[in-house]
Design a protein around this motif. Structure first.
Motif, PDB file in Angstrom:
ATOM      1  N   LEU A  20     -19.865 -21.448   7.285  1.00  0.00           N
ATOM      2  CA  LEU A  20     -20.956 -20.495   7.139  1.00  0.00           C
ATOM      3  C   LEU A  20     -22.260 -21.247   6.979  1.00  0.00           C
ATOM      4  CD1 LEU A  20     -19.195 -18.145   4.604  1.00  0.00           C
ATOM      5  CD2 LEU A  20     -19.819 -17.509   6.928  1.00  0.00           C
ATOM      6  N   LEU A  21     -23.291 -20.817   7.713  1.00  0.00           N
ATOM      7  CA  LEU A  21     -24.621 -21.396   7.603  1.00  0.00           C
ATOM      8  C   LEU A  21     -25.641 -20.271   7.682  1.00  0.00           C
ATOM      9  CD1 LEU A  21     -22.876 -23.224   9.900  1.00  0.00           C
ATOM     10  CD2 LEU A  21     -24.850 -24.700   9.629  1.00  0.00           C
ATOM     11  N   ASP A  22     -26.867 -20.594   7.316  1.00  0.00           N
ATOM     12  CA  ASP A  22     -27.976 -19.726   7.685  1.00  0.00           C
ATOM     13  C   ASP A  22     -28.211 -19.911   9.181  1.00  0.00           C
ATOM     14  OD1 ASP A  22     -30.480 -18.100   6.565  1.00  0.00           O
ATOM     15  OD2 ASP A  22     -31.168 -19.465   8.150  1.00  0.00           O
ATOM     16  N   PRO A  23     -28.598 -18.862   9.911  1.00  0.00           N
ATOM     17  CA  PRO A  23     -28.851 -19.019  11.341  1.00  0.00           C
ATOM     18  C   PRO A  23     -29.893 -20.081  11.687  1.00  0.00           C
ATOM     19  CG  PRO A  23     -28.641 -16.704  10.807  1.00  0.00           C
ATOM     20  CD  PRO A  23     -28.638 -17.447   9.495  1.00  0.00           C
ATOM     21  N   ALA A  24     -30.752 -20.432  10.722  1.00  0.00           N
ATOM     22  CA  ALA A  24     -31.730 -21.492  10.971  1.00  0.00           C
ATOM     23  C   ALA A  24     -31.158 -22.877  10.702  1.00  0.00           C
ATOM     24  CB  ALA A  24     -32.981 -21.272  10.122  1.00  0.00           C
ATOM     25  N   GLY A  25     -29.920 -22.940  10.198  1.00  0.00           N
ATOM     26  CA  GLY A  25     -29.261 -24.217  10.003  1.00  0.00           C
ATOM     27  C   GLY A  25     -29.111 -24.664   8.565  1.00  0.00           C
ATOM     28  N   GLY A  26     -29.766 -24.001   7.634  1.00  0.00           N
ATOM     29  CA  GLY A  26     -29.672 -24.380   6.231  1.00  0.00           C
ATOM     30  C   GLY A  26     -28.459 -23.770   5.559  1.00  0.00           C
ATOM     31  N   PRO A  27     -28.328 -23.948   4.231  1.00  0.00           N
ATOM     32  CA  PRO A  27     -27.209 -23.355   3.505  1.00  0.00           C
ATOM     33  C   PRO A  27     -27.226 -21.835   3.599  1.00  0.00           C
ATOM     34  CG  PRO A  27     -28.296 -25.033   2.178  1.00  0.00           C
ATOM     35  CD  PRO A  27     -29.173 -24.793   3.367  1.00  0.00           C
ATOM     36  N   TRP A  28     -26.049 -21.256   3.653  1.00  0.00           N
ATOM     37  CA  TRP A  28     -25.934 -19.803   3.728  1.00  0.00           C
ATOM     38  C   TRP A  28     -26.174 -19.181   2.360  1.00  0.00           C
ATOM     39  CZ3 TRP A  28     -21.506 -16.678   2.000  1.00  0.00           C
ATOM     40  CH2 TRP A  28     -21.652 -15.317   2.347  1.00  0.00           C
ATOM     41  N   ASP A  29     -26.927 -18.095   2.328  1.00  0.00           N
ATOM     42  CA  ASP A  29     -27.220 -17.352   1.103  1.00  0.00           C
ATOM     43  C   ASP A  29     -26.620 -15.964   1.239  1.00  0.00           C
ATOM     44  OD1 ASP A  29     -28.200 -16.115  -1.142  1.00  0.00           O
ATOM     45  OD2 ASP A  29     -30.316 -16.371  -0.643  1.00  0.00           O
ATOM     46  N   ILE A  30     -25.656 -15.625   0.392  1.00  0.00           N
ATOM     47  CA  ILE A  30     -24.970 -14.343   0.496  1.00  0.00           C
ATOM     48  C   ILE A  30     -25.921 -13.165   0.299  1.00  0.00           C
ATOM     49  CG2 ILE A  30     -24.347 -14.215  -1.950  1.00  0.00           C
ATOM     50  CD1 ILE A  30     -21.624 -13.058  -1.021  1.00  0.00           C
ATOM     51  N   MET A  31     -27.063 -13.394  -0.373  1.00  0.00           N
ATOM     52  CA  MET A  31     -28.028 -12.319  -0.595  1.00  0.00           C
ATOM     53  C   MET A  31     -29.111 -12.272   0.473  1.00  0.00           C
ATOM     54  SD  MET A  31     -26.665 -11.087  -3.268  1.00  0.00           S
ATOM     55  CE  MET A  31     -27.905  -9.866  -3.722  1.00  0.00           C
ATOM     56  N   GLY A  32     -29.067 -13.168   1.442  1.00  0.00           N
ATOM     57  CA  GLY A  32     -30.178 -13.317   2.376  1.00  0.00           C
ATOM     58  C   GLY A  32     -30.188 -12.364   3.554  1.00  0.00           C
ATOM     59  N   ARG A  33     -29.098 -11.603   3.770  1.00  0.00           N
ATOM     60  CA  ARG A  33     -28.972 -10.696   4.921  1.00  0.00           C
ATOM     61  C   ARG A  33     -29.101 -11.451   6.247  1.00  0.00           C
ATOM     62  NH1 ARG A  33     -33.254  -6.868   4.811  1.00  0.00           N
ATOM     63  NH2 ARG A  33     -32.071  -5.693   6.362  1.00  0.00           N
ATOM     64  N   ARG A  34     -28.616 -12.694   6.236  1.00  0.00           N
ATOM     65  CA  ARG A  34     -28.590 -13.552   7.417  1.00  0.00           C
ATOM     66  C   ARG A  34     -27.277 -14.346   7.376  1.00  0.00           C
ATOM     67  NH1 ARG A  34     -33.667 -15.480   9.348  1.00  0.00           N
ATOM     68  NH2 ARG A  34     -32.703 -17.540   9.586  1.00  0.00           N
ATOM     69  N   VAL A  35     -26.590 -14.463   8.502  1.00  0.00           N
ATOM     70  CA  VAL A  35     -25.351 -15.226   8.496  1.00  0.00           C
ATOM     71  C   VAL A  35     -25.074 -15.810   9.871  1.00  0.00           C
ATOM     72  CG1 VAL A  35     -23.840 -13.255   9.059  1.00  0.00           C
ATOM     73  CG2 VAL A  35     -22.923 -15.208   7.770  1.00  0.00           C
ATOM     74  N   LEU A  36     -24.553 -17.017   9.864  1.00  0.00           N
ATOM     75  CA  LEU A  36     -23.980 -17.651  11.048  1.00  0.00           C
ATOM     76  C   LEU A  36     -22.599 -18.132  10.638  1.00  0.00           C
ATOM     77  CD1 LEU A  36     -23.853 -18.951  13.847  1.00  0.00           C
ATOM     78  CD2 LEU A  36     -25.161 -20.893  12.916  1.00  0.00           C
ATOM     79  N   GLY A  37     -21.570 -17.566  11.239  1.00  0.00           N
ATOM     80  CA  GLY A  37     -20.203 -17.972  10.964  1.00  0.00           C
ATOM     81  C   GLY A  37     -19.570 -18.526  12.226  1.00  0.00           C
ATOM     82  N   THR A  38     -18.979 -19.706  12.131  1.00  0.00           N
ATOM     83  CA  THR A  38     -18.386 -20.345  13.299  1.00  0.00           C
ATOM     84  C   THR A  38     -17.075 -21.027  12.921  1.00  0.00           C
ATOM     85  OG1 THR A  38     -19.307 -22.596  13.095  1.00  0.00           O
ATOM     86  CG2 THR A  38     -20.755 -20.911  14.038  1.00  0.00           C
ATOM     87  N   ASN A  39     -16.402 -21.558  13.943  1.00  0.00           N
ATOM     88  CA  ASN A  39     -15.282 -22.439  13.654  1.00  0.00           C
ATOM     89  C   ASN A  39     -15.824 -23.748  13.084  1.00  0.00           C
ATOM     90  OD1 ASN A  39     -16.149 -24.057  15.818  1.00  0.00           O
ATOM     91  ND2 ASN A  39     -14.660 -23.211  17.243  1.00  0.00           N
ATOM     92  N   ALA A  40     -14.959 -24.726  12.911  1.00  0.00           N
ATOM     93  CA  ALA A  40     -15.365 -25.961  12.233  1.00  0.00           C
ATOM     94  C   ALA A  40     -16.270 -26.850  13.072  1.00  0.00           C
ATOM     95  CB  ALA A  40     -14.116 -26.751  11.823  1.00  0.00           C
ATOM     96  N   HIS A  41     -16.461 -26.525  14.353  1.00  0.00           N
ATOM     97  CA  HIS A  41     -17.160 -27.428  15.263  1.00  0.00           C
ATOM     98  C   HIS A  41     -18.545 -26.949  15.696  1.00  0.00           C
ATOM     99  CE1 HIS A  41     -13.252 -29.373  15.646  1.00  0.00           C
ATOM    100  NE2 HIS A  41     -12.735 -28.203  15.976  1.00  0.00           N
ATOM    101  N   LEU A  42     -18.741 -25.642  15.764  1.00  0.00           N
ATOM    102  CA  LEU A  42     -19.893 -25.106  16.488  1.00  0.00           C
ATOM    103  C   LEU A  42     -21.117 -24.796  15.634  1.00  0.00           C
ATOM    104  CD1 LEU A  42     -17.976 -22.661  18.845  1.00  0.00           C
ATOM    105  CD2 LEU A  42     -19.106 -24.783  19.516  1.00  0.00           C
ATOM    106  N   GLY A  43     -20.985 -24.785  14.309  1.00  0.00           N
ATOM    107  CA  GLY A  43     -22.079 -24.347  13.450  1.00  0.00           C
ATOM    108  C   GLY A  43     -23.408 -25.027  13.718  1.00  0.00           C
TER     109      GLY A  43
END
Length: 218
Positions: A162-185
């Motif tokens: 899980l990452l932020d779509p901009a590439g930083g750490p994912w924030d569960i409260m941010g209403r933004r998410v990027l979820g990928t397999n182990a390779h594509l993030g």
């Protein structure tokens, strides 16, 4: 529905979305689910996503793996963007600025990937990545933390990230998410970071808590 409980170790939050995919439900489209997630200090530790139409129950608990109808789950091994099946959502905003940003992202990603899907359910998209049906999923501006808490736990336990779509750490409260397999993030995040943005969309936050995979790589 959100239920708060305070413990000496931090804050435990039960996050329930009784119907993720409301528009799908109204139209009889089968991608709907009940999503139940448990977070401790903003980190997902238990997740249950149930699709009663398809009869699929996705479950996970931190350190215990992820399962679909009691059978173990594993995210895909796809590492090539050209072979990637991506999911995203159109969202509800129809302002010209947001629509332009949304389609700029889709155009950029479809230009280098195999194809794109929109299922209409954030939780179902996350578990789709967890079970290998999808390779990556991003969404900006979904309803709230209850949409992602359960799916995030399931994806992480299936070996995804899980990452932020901009590439930083994912924030569960941010209403933004990027979820990928182990390779594509990082690859997908780099593409999204170069896309058009909208001032009306949720922006990256500074309150992110590193997820399990990010902590392991620090």
């Amino acid at each position: 529905m959100l239920i708060f409980q305070h413990h000496c170790a931090g804050i435990t939050l039960l996050q329930v979305d009784p119907l993720d995919g409301t528009t799908n439900f109204v139209h009889g489209y089968p991608f709907i689910c009940v999503s139940i997630g448990l977070t401790v200090n903003r980190l997902p530790v238990v997740g249950v996503v149930y699709n009663p139409v398809l009869g699929e129950m996705f479950t996970a608990a931190q350190g215990l793996g992820a399962y679909l109808n009691a059978k173990p789950l594993k995210a895909s091994d796809t590492a090539d963007l050209k072979a990637t099946l991506l999911a995203t959502e159109i969202g509800t905003s129809r302002s010209p600025e947001t629509v332009a940003a949304m389609f700029d992202r889709i155009q950029t990603l479809t230009g280098v990937m195999r194809s794109v899907r929109c299922s209409g359910s954030c939780a179902m998209n996350l578990v789709g990545v967890a079970c290998g049906r999808l390779d990556a999923f991003y969404e900006i501006g979904f309803g709230g933390c209850w949409d992602v808490a359960a799916g995030a736990c399931i994806l992480q336990e299936a070996g995804g990230m899980l990452l932020d779509p901009a590439g930083g750490p994912w924030d569960i409260m941010g209403r933004r998410v990027l979820g990928t397999n182990a390779h594509l993030g990082p690859l997908v995040a780099k593409l999204l970071a170069g896309c058009q943005t909208s001032s009306e969309e949720p922006q990256p936050t500074s309150g992110a808590v590193p997820n399990q995979q990010q902590q392991e790589h620090q």
